[in-house]
Design a protein around this motif. Structure first.
Motif: not given
Length: 284
Positions: A183-184, A232-233
């Protein structure tokens, strides 16, 4: 669950590592491969996904094309990071840290200058699995290789220090196929910790999920598949993002690198080309 040799069978996120090994084994078998990974076949076979094993049927042509796209990205990113590591060692860096090392065999398949120390950071299960295969193959590293068994959600900087890493010396960091599973907030913490352990002149190679990858792949991914675990990206401006963290970065697209390596992607882009997800960075 264990196999006939007593090895824990791959599961969860780290099971994707043997899938990556399968792709690398197939690339190694090509007439003119972009890299050679002699251990990849052993890792994939031990994980039950050797090139001769039966894989799940692809539901349709679109899904098959998505899988081929993922396989291509693995090949291109492997070559990209191999080249980054070569440049780092040519610049005199002698500490290498592979984060989420999985079945990475660079310690064995690449040529390393004398005194190079390479640390493989991952959880105990994949490192134990890997050690069993390496013993089976009689593999000998070409550098001083140190596995560091620790979860990246825990105090991995402390474990790395205990294993001998010296933050006063430049390090080249590799996070390949890792950040898309975090996750970010975990990505930010990881990068913050890397920065705190990086002397000026350190290098970093990252692979980031491109913008929109979750919508294109993860939404209808089969349960338990790699894409189903992506969370996430990359940010809109990865170069600016890393500049704020103290790194001078360059971003490359898979399409650009594939063309540079003589493996042009034949299908036209389905969207405007944004910043690339292959990152090379130098610590200021």
């Amino acid at each position: 669950m264990t196999d006939a040799r007593g090895r824990v069978k791959p599961s969860g996120v780290w099971a994707t590592a043997v899938g990556v090994a399968r792709v690398r084994a197939l690339e190694t078998a090509r007439e003119n491969p972009l890299f050679r990974d002699p251990l990849a076949l052993a890792f994939a076979t031990a994980g039950g996904v050797g090139p001769g094993s039966r894989l799940p049927e692809r539901a349709d042509e679109a899904e098959r094309q998505r899988w081929l796209g993922v396989a291509s990205s693995i090949i291109i990113r492997t070559k990209f990071l191999d080249d980054l590591l070569d440049r780092a060692t040519e610049a005199g860096i002698r500490q290498v840290v592979l984060l989420g090392a999985g079945m990475d065999s660079r310690a064995f398949r690449m040529t390393w200058p004398a005194t190079t120390r390479l640390y493989e950071v991952d959880t105990p299960e994949p490192l134990d699995f890997k050690a069993s295969v390496l013993r089976q193959e009689g593999a000998v590293p070409g550098c001083e290789r140190t596995p560091v068994a620790v979860d990246l959600r825990e105090d991995w900087p402390g474990a790395l220090a205990a294993a001998g890493h010296d933050p006063a010396l430049p390090t080249v960091w590799i996070a390949e196929g890792l950040l898309v599973y975090l996750p970010e907030d975990a990505v930010e913490l990881l990068l913050d910790r890397i920065g705190g352990l990086s002397a000026t002149g350190s290098r970093m190679g990252l692979t980031l999920g491109s913008r929109g990858v979750l919508a294109r792949f993860a939404g209808d991914a089969a349960r338990g598949s790699a894409a189903s675990l992506w969370v996430s990206e990359m940010p809109e401006d990865p170069v600016g993002w890393l500049a704020g963290l103290g790194w001078d970065a360059e971003a490359f697209t898979l399409r650009d690198r594939a063309a540079a390596y003589g493996r042009p992607i034949g299908t036209p882009s389905q969207r405007d080309e944004g910043p690339g997800g292959l990152i090379s960075a130098v610590r200021r």
